[in-house]
Design a protein around this motif. Structure first.
Motif, mmCIF file in Angstrom:
data_model
loop_
_atom_site.group_PDB
_atom_site.id
_atom_site.type_symbol
_atom_site.label_atom_id
_atom_site.label_comp_id
_atom_site.label_asym_id
_atom_site.label_seq_id
_atom_site.Cartn_x
_atom_site.Cartn_y
_atom_site.Cartn_z
ATOM 1 N N GLY A 1 0.832 -1.208 0.000
ATOM 2 C CA GLY A 1 0.000 0.000 0.000
ATOM 3 C C GLY A 1 0.856 1.243 0.000
ATOM 4 N N GLY A 2 0.163 2.378 -0.061
ATOM 5 C CA GLY A 2 0.961 3.600 -0.171
ATOM 6 C C GLY A 2 0.280 4.798 0.407
ATOM 7 N N GLY A 3 0.712 5.911 -0.121
ATOM 8 C CA GLY A 3 1.512 6.106 -1.313
ATOM 9 C C GLY A 3 0.946 5.443 -2.581
ATOM 10 N N THR B 1 -2.075 -5.447 -4.173
ATOM 11 C CA THR B 1 -1.409 -4.156 -4.212
ATOM 12 C C THR B 1 -2.437 -3.064 -4.478
ATOM 13 O OG1 THR B 1 0.380 -2.794 -5.094
ATOM 14 C CG2 THR B 1 -0.807 -4.134 -6.698
ATOM 15 N N GLU B 2 -2.185 -1.900 -3.875
ATOM 16 C CA GLU B 2 -2.934 -0.711 -4.271
ATOM 17 C C GLU B 2 -2.312 -0.188 -5.563
ATOM 18 O OE1 GLU B 2 -4.509 1.146 -0.068
ATOM 19 O OE2 GLU B 2 -2.652 1.933 -0.876
ATOM 20 N N ALA B 3 -3.120 0.526 -6.335
ATOM 21 C CA ALA B 3 -2.618 1.059 -7.606
ATOM 22 C C ALA B 3 -3.372 2.331 -7.929
ATOM 23 C CB ALA B 3 -2.831 0.037 -8.722
ATOM 24 N N PHE C 1 -7.832 -0.228 -6.771
ATOM 25 C CA PHE C 1 -7.608 1.032 -7.486
ATOM 26 C C PHE C 1 -8.280 2.187 -6.755
ATOM 27 C CE2 PHE C 1 -7.509 -2.146 -10.960
ATOM 28 C CZ PHE C 1 -6.247 -1.855 -11.487
ATOM 29 N N GLY C 2 -7.587 3.308 -6.669
ATOM 30 C CA GLY C 2 -8.168 4.520 -6.091
ATOM 31 C C GLY C 2 -8.969 5.261 -7.147
ATOM 32 N N MET C 3 -10.278 4.998 -7.175
ATOM 33 C CA MET C 3 -11.147 5.637 -8.180
ATOM 34 C C MET C 3 -11.648 6.982 -7.661
ATOM 35 S SD MET C 3 -14.611 4.083 -9.846
ATOM 36 C CE MET C 3 -15.805 5.109 -10.704
HETATM 37 C C1 LIG Z 1 -3.650 5.677 1.010
HETATM 38 S S1 LIG Z 1 -4.703 5.705 -0.333
HETATM 39 C C2 LIG Z 1 -3.664 4.776 -1.394
HETATM 40 C C3 LIG Z 1 -4.279 4.481 -2.730
HETATM 41 C C4 LIG Z 1 -3.728 5.203 -3.907
HETATM 42 N N1 LIG Z 1 -2.578 6.001 -3.634
HETATM 43 C C5 LIG Z 1 -4.775 6.122 -4.481
HETATM 44 O O1 LIG Z 1 -4.935 7.190 -3.915
HETATM 45 O O2 LIG Z 1 -5.360 5.755 -5.488
HETATM 46 C C6 LIG Z 1 -6.035 4.610 0.066
HETATM 47 C C7 LIG Z 1 -7.398 5.225 0.007
HETATM 48 O O3 LIG Z 1 -7.624 6.016 1.146
HETATM 49 C C8 LIG Z 1 -8.699 6.902 0.874
HETATM 50 N N2 LIG Z 1 -8.384 8.197 1.497
HETATM 51 C C9 LIG Z 1 -7.184 8.773 1.619
HETATM 52 N N3 LIG Z 1 -7.303 9.948 2.295
HETATM 53 C C10 LIG Z 1 -8.618 10.103 2.610
HETATM 54 C C11 LIG Z 1 -9.383 11.111 3.290
HETATM 55 N N4 LIG Z 1 -8.806 12.206 3.791
HETATM 56 N N5 LIG Z 1 -10.717 10.923 3.425
HETATM 57 C C12 LIG Z 1 -11.303 9.809 2.934
HETATM 58 N N6 LIG Z 1 -10.642 8.846 2.276
HETATM 59 C C13 LIG Z 1 -9.314 8.978 2.111
HETATM 60 C C14 LIG Z 1 -8.821 7.001 -0.641
HETATM 61 O O4 LIG Z 1 -10.027 6.435 -1.065
HETATM 62 C C15 LIG Z 1 -7.645 6.163 -1.151
HETATM 63 O O5 LIG Z 1 -7.945 5.475 -2.323
#
Ligand SMILES: C[S@@+](CC[C@H](N)C(=O)[O-])C[C@H]1O[C@@H](n2cnc3c(N)ncnc32)[C@H](O)[C@@H]1O
Ligand code: SF4
Length: 410
Positions: A97-99, A130-132, A155-157
């Motif tokens: 995950g990430g990032g 994996t996240e992508a 996937f982060g949609m």
């Molecule tokens: C750490 S992110 C990693 C995924 C990838 N980097 C992306 O953004 O597509 C995992 C998920 O956390 C959610 N997320 C991150 N920050 C957020 C926030 N402040 N409020 C609600 N959801 C959040 C988003 O839906 C994101 O896809």
């Protein structure tokens, strides 16, 4: 910049755990979280421990570089092997995950997974996720991941609407996440998740409906839907404070959650955690279930948290400091805490109450039990499971889960 880590007692240089943490380890499932702390750009709402090239410039130098990252993280996997010793448990889940993990070469992710396989062994039916980010993969990249052992991708949609993606500072175009699902299926991924965010300033009911329909139409077997949280210190928080965008509204969040439940359940998804829906039990995210059920997991990477047998620890946050510790042969652990019985009781209530299976009433004290009884009367907890000794949220209870949990831990 990402938010600060909690305080705690120091982690020994060799990362050793107290003996009691490893007692009966064989009875608990073990998972690995591998953190990748890089993003091409920072989304205005996000305070995860991730860094853009500009944020890294001048701090940490070559040590913090993306190019060496897989090798550095593999050093921590080897350290984990030393700390956990001759642990007979094959790893049940690995979650990268990430990032943005997909900013690294696909071969890097495969090598990181390979290190877990070499050091510990993977269960035959291990879930490897994996996240992508949608803009950072293509069919060849996905094929390499699949051939290298990944069987689940997330996937982060966030939204299907351009104006919402713009407020969130997302760089992908509408339609790209849905195409990613098709590409992941064509590459042979068994399980595909789409992350959605609701309640973004400027998002209408129609926008949210369109996002849900687009996500469902793409054919994932898992959807996570999160209310937008305005995290202190983020660009979004500053824009709201300056009056450039309106504050999010709890009533809107509740309506949007109900729309999600309605649309997703009609499409054959069932909730199994307040923010998570899957089309079948096999589609649930086993890795997250390990967290929610207090299993053991090792989180490798800057700022990653771990939990083994009641000991919780966290790594230094900066990629330069992280790589520096490992290069010097030291654990990158920044602090740890030994959870008391009471810590674990409270944590179990916090996490298990959010699950479809709920939490056992035997975890509650007299005040918490009285609160649970009232919550049944108010239609926030289900009567049937309550009679059978469990606190399980109703749909209305899911909207108010945070408040209910506060009453139950008393
Ligand atoms: C750490 S992110 C990693 C995924 C990838 N980097 C992306 O953004 O597509 C995992 C998920 O956390 C959610 N997320 C991150 N920050 C957020 C926030 N402040 N409020 C609600 N959801 C959040 C988003 O839906 C994101 O896809
Ligand atoms: S791409 Fe993902 S991890 Fe990176 S800043 Fe955006 S939400 Fe956070």
């Amino acid at each position: 910049m990402p938010s600060a880590l909690p305080d705690g007692e120091p982690v020994p240089d060799d990362g050793a755990l107290p003996a009691h943490a490893l007692a009966d380890a064989a009875d608990r499932p073990l998972g690995f979280y591998l953190h990748v702390p890089y993003c091409a750009t920072r989304c205005g709402y996000c305070d995860f421990n991730t860094y853009t090239a500009t944020e890294l410039r001048g701090s940490g130098g070559v040590l913090a570089s993306r190019d060496n990252y897989a090798e550095t993280l593999i050093d921590e996997v080897r350290l984990a092997r030393k700390v956990l010793g001759d642990d007979p448990r094959p790893v049940r889940t690995v979650f990268v995950g990430g990032g943005t993990p997909t900013l690294l070469a696909a071969d890097d992710l495969v090598r990181m997974l390979g290190a877990v396989r070499d050091e510990f062994g993977l269960a035959d039916d291990a879930e490897i996720t994996t996240e992508a980010n949608p803009e950072s993969v293509d069919p060849a990249y996905l094929a390499t991941l699949r051939a290298g052992g990944f069987n689940r991708i997330s996937f982060g949609m966030q939204s299907a609407r351009q104006h919402v993606l713009q407020i969130l500072d997302r760089t992908h175009t509408p339609g790209r996440p849905e195409a990613c699902v098709a590409e992941a299926r064509a590459a042979g991924f068994d399980h595909v998740n789409l992350d959605l965010i609701y309640g973004t300033p400027g998002e209408s009911d129609d926008d949210w409906r369109a996002s849900l329909d687009a996500a469902i139409g793409a054919g994932p077997d898992h959807v996570s839907a999160y209310a937008l949280i305005v995290e202190e210190g983020t660009q979004l928080a500053r824009r709201i404070r300056r009056g450039e965008v309106p504050m999010t509204d709890d009533d809107v969040h509740a309506d949007r959650y109900l729309m999600a439940e309605d649309r997703l359940s009609q499409a054959g998804f069932s909730w199994y955690e307040v923010s998570n829906w899957a089309t079948s039990e096999a589609g649930r995210c086993l890795h997250n279930e390990l967290y929610w059920r207090g299993a053991d997991w090792w989180g490798a990477g800057p700022g990653a948290h771990s939990h083994v047998g009641g000991v919780r620890w966290w790594n230094v946050k900066h990629p330069g400091a992280y790589a520096g510790a490992l290069a010097a042969g030291r654990s990158p652990g920044a602090g740890r805490e030994l959870l008391s019985e009471e810590d674990r009781r409270v944590e179990r209530i916090l996490l298990e109450l959010r699950l479809l299976s709920g939490c056992p009433l035997s975890l509650l004290r007299a005040e918490g039990l009285a609160a649970a009884g009232r919550a049944v009367g108010e239609g926030l907890l289900q009567a049937g499971p309550y009679e059978a000794g469990r606190a399980v949220l109703t749909l209305r209870g899911r909207l108010l889960a945070d408040g209910i949990v506060r009453d139950l831990v008393d």
